[in-house]
Design a protein around this motif. Structure first.
Motif, PDB file in Angstrom:
ATOM      1  N   GLY A 143       0.802  -1.221   0.000  1.00  0.00           N
ATOM      2  CA  GLY A 143       0.000   0.000   0.000  1.00  0.00           C
ATOM      3  C   GLY A 143       0.832   1.266   0.000  1.00  0.00           C
ATOM      4  O   GLY A 143       0.536   2.222  -0.726  1.00  0.00           O
ATOM      5  N   HIS A 144       1.889   1.292   0.796  1.00  0.00           N
ATOM      6  CA  HIS A 144       2.735   2.485   0.850  1.00  0.00           C
ATOM      7  C   HIS A 144       3.530   2.670  -0.440  1.00  0.00           C
ATOM      8  O   HIS A 144       3.721   3.799  -0.905  1.00  0.00           O
ATOM      9  CB  HIS A 144       3.657   2.450   2.077  1.00  0.00           C
ATOM     10  N   VAL A 145       4.001   1.580  -1.018  1.00  0.00           N
ATOM     11  CA  VAL A 145       4.705   1.677  -2.303  1.00  0.00           C
ATOM     12  C   VAL A 145       3.726   2.159  -3.377  1.00  0.00           C
ATOM     13  O   VAL A 145       4.056   3.046  -4.178  1.00  0.00           O
ATOM     14  CB  VAL A 145       5.371   0.338  -2.690  1.00  0.00           C
ATOM     15  N   LEU A 146       2.527   1.612  -3.385  1.00  0.00           N
ATOM     16  CA  LEU A 146       1.499   2.065  -4.321  1.00  0.00           C
ATOM     17  C   LEU A 146       1.207   3.547  -4.114  1.00  0.00           C
ATOM     18  O   LEU A 146       1.091   4.306  -5.086  1.00  0.00           O
ATOM     19  CB  LEU A 146       0.227   1.238  -4.142  1.00  0.00           C
ATOM     20  N   TYR A 147       1.112   3.971  -2.872  1.00  0.00           N
ATOM     21  CA  TYR A 147       0.884   5.390  -2.565  1.00  0.00           C
ATOM     22  C   TYR A 147       1.972   6.248  -3.211  1.00  0.00           C
ATOM     23  O   TYR A 147       1.684   7.232  -3.888  1.00  0.00           O
ATOM     24  CB  TYR A 147       0.863   5.628  -1.047  1.00  0.00           C
ATOM     25  N   GLY A 148       3.232   5.892  -2.994  1.00  0.00           N
ATOM     26  CA  GLY A 148       4.338   6.672  -3.547  1.00  0.00           C
ATOM     27  C   GLY A 148       4.295   6.737  -5.063  1.00  0.00           C
ATOM     28  O   GLY A 148       4.488   7.802  -5.659  1.00  0.00           O
ATOM     29  N   ILE A 149       4.011   5.615  -5.699  1.00  0.00           N
ATOM     30  CA  ILE A 149       3.971   5.575  -7.165  1.00  0.00           C
ATOM     31  C   ILE A 149       2.824   6.420  -7.703  1.00  0.00           C
ATOM     32  O   ILE A 149       3.000   7.212  -8.633  1.00  0.00           O
ATOM     33  CB  ILE A 149       3.885   4.116  -7.658  1.00  0.00           C
ATOM     34  N   VAL A 150       1.644   6.282  -7.116  1.00  0.00           N
ATOM     35  CA  VAL A 150       0.489   7.065  -7.577  1.00  0.00           C
ATOM     36  C   VAL A 150       0.716   8.550  -7.317  1.00  0.00           C
ATOM     37  O   VAL A 150       0.419   9.388  -8.177  1.00  0.00           O
ATOM     38  CB  VAL A 150      -0.818   6.562  -6.933  1.00  0.00           C
ATOM     39  N   LEU A 151       1.239   8.894  -6.153  1.00  0.00           N
ATOM     40  CA  LEU A 151       1.511  10.298  -5.831  1.00  0.00           C
ATOM     41  C   LEU A 151       2.377  10.944  -6.902  1.00  0.00           C
ATOM     42  O   LEU A 151       2.029  11.992  -7.470  1.00  0.00           O
ATOM     43  CB  LEU A 151       2.202  10.405  -4.468  1.00  0.00           C
ATOM     44  N   VAL A 152       3.490  10.318  -7.213  1.00  0.00           N
ATOM     45  CA  VAL A 152       4.433  10.896  -8.177  1.00  0.00           C
ATOM     46  C   VAL A 152       3.866  10.853  -9.593  1.00  0.00           C
ATOM     47  O   VAL A 152       4.026  11.816 -10.359  1.00  0.00           O
ATOM     48  CB  VAL A 152       5.804  10.192  -8.075  1.00  0.00           C
ATOM     49  N   ALA A 153       3.169   9.787  -9.938  1.00  0.00           N
ATOM     50  CA  ALA A 153       2.571   9.703 -11.280  1.00  0.00           C
ATOM     51  C   ALA A 153       1.554  10.816 -11.496  1.00  0.00           C
ATOM     52  O   ALA A 153       1.549  11.466 -12.555  1.00  0.00           O
ATOM     53  CB  ALA A 153       1.915   8.332 -11.475  1.00  0.00           C
ATOM     54  N   ILE A 154       0.718  11.072 -10.506  1.00  0.00           N
ATOM     55  CA  ILE A 154      -0.274  12.139 -10.629  1.00  0.00           C
ATOM     56  C   ILE A 154       0.409  13.496 -10.695  1.00  0.00           C
ATOM     57  O   ILE A 154       0.050  14.351 -11.524  1.00  0.00           O
ATOM     58  CB  ILE A 154      -1.296  12.084  -9.471  1.00  0.00           C
ATOM     59  N   LEU A 155       1.397  13.725  -9.852  1.00  0.00           N
ATOM     60  CA  LEU A 155       2.128  15.001  -9.910  1.00  0.00           C
ATOM     61  C   LEU A 155       2.754  15.214 -11.275  1.00  0.00           C
ATOM     62  O   LEU A 155       2.674  16.307 -11.845  1.00  0.00           O
ATOM     63  CB  LEU A 155       3.215  15.048  -8.833  1.00  0.00           C
ATOM     64  N   ARG A 156       3.366  14.176 -11.813  1.00  0.00           N
ATOM     65  CA  ARG A 156       3.999  14.301 -13.132  1.00  0.00           C
ATOM     66  C   ARG A 156       2.960  14.508 -14.228  1.00  0.00           C
ATOM     67  O   ARG A 156       3.166  15.300 -15.138  1.00  0.00           O
ATOM     68  CB  ARG A 156       4.883  13.088 -13.412  1.00  0.00           C
TER      69      ARG A 156
END
Length: 158
Positions: free
Chosen positions: A138-151
């Motif tokens: 869940g935390h790894v998914l959070y990090g990936i989604v966070l950065v993907a959305i920002l980008r």
């Protein structure tokens, strides 16, 4: 042209990305994981326990509020933008964002499941039970989604 990292616009983008990342985290931990027979995450319980351990009022609502709003929408996105991303860029350069975001998620997991649990009086990493590994994903998914959305958001503005 990148937005100023202290502008209201950039902080708003962090908030939006944090929203989607938190939704992904909760969907994984409270819908997908239990549906395949794995642990069900209840992160508001950890936040509630933390509030109690430091002598603050504690309830299910306050636990949810702290985890969802303070941590998911504000704290973790700002940790990315103002701590992890600048260090990553300094050491590695502005590249490999997928790896950076996944490593950021691992760091969040260590902080939450290794640190906050211990500070709250729970066993470190919750004794490496099933919830520990669901939380890692869940935390790894959070990090990936966070950065993907920002980008994604910042690319549309350039």
């Amino acid at each position: 042209m990148e937005k100023s990292r202290l502008s209201v616009t950039y902080i708003g983008l962090l908030f939006i990305a944090g929203f989607f990342a938190t939704m992904a985290f909760d969907f994984w931990g409270q819908v997908l994981s239990p549906s395949i027979g794995w642990a069900n995450l209840s992160p508001e319980g950890l936040a509630q326990n933390l509030l109690s351990s430091i002598g603050l009022p504690s309830s299910a609502f306050l636990g949810f509020f702290v985890h969802f709003y303070i941590v998911g929408l504000i704290g973790y996105p700002m940790g990315w933008a103002y701590v992890f991303k600048p260090i990553w860029t300094l050491v590695v350069g502005p590249v490999h964002w997928f790896l950076a975001s996944a490593l950021y998620g691992v760091g969040l997991w260590v902080f939450a499941i290794g640190g906050v649990t211990t500070f709250s009086g729970l066993p470190p990493f919750l004794n490496f039970t099933g919830i520990t590994w669901v939380a890692l994903i869940g935390h790894v998914l959070y990090g990936i989604v966070l950065v993907a959305i920002l980008r994604l958001i910042t690319r549309r503005e350039t």
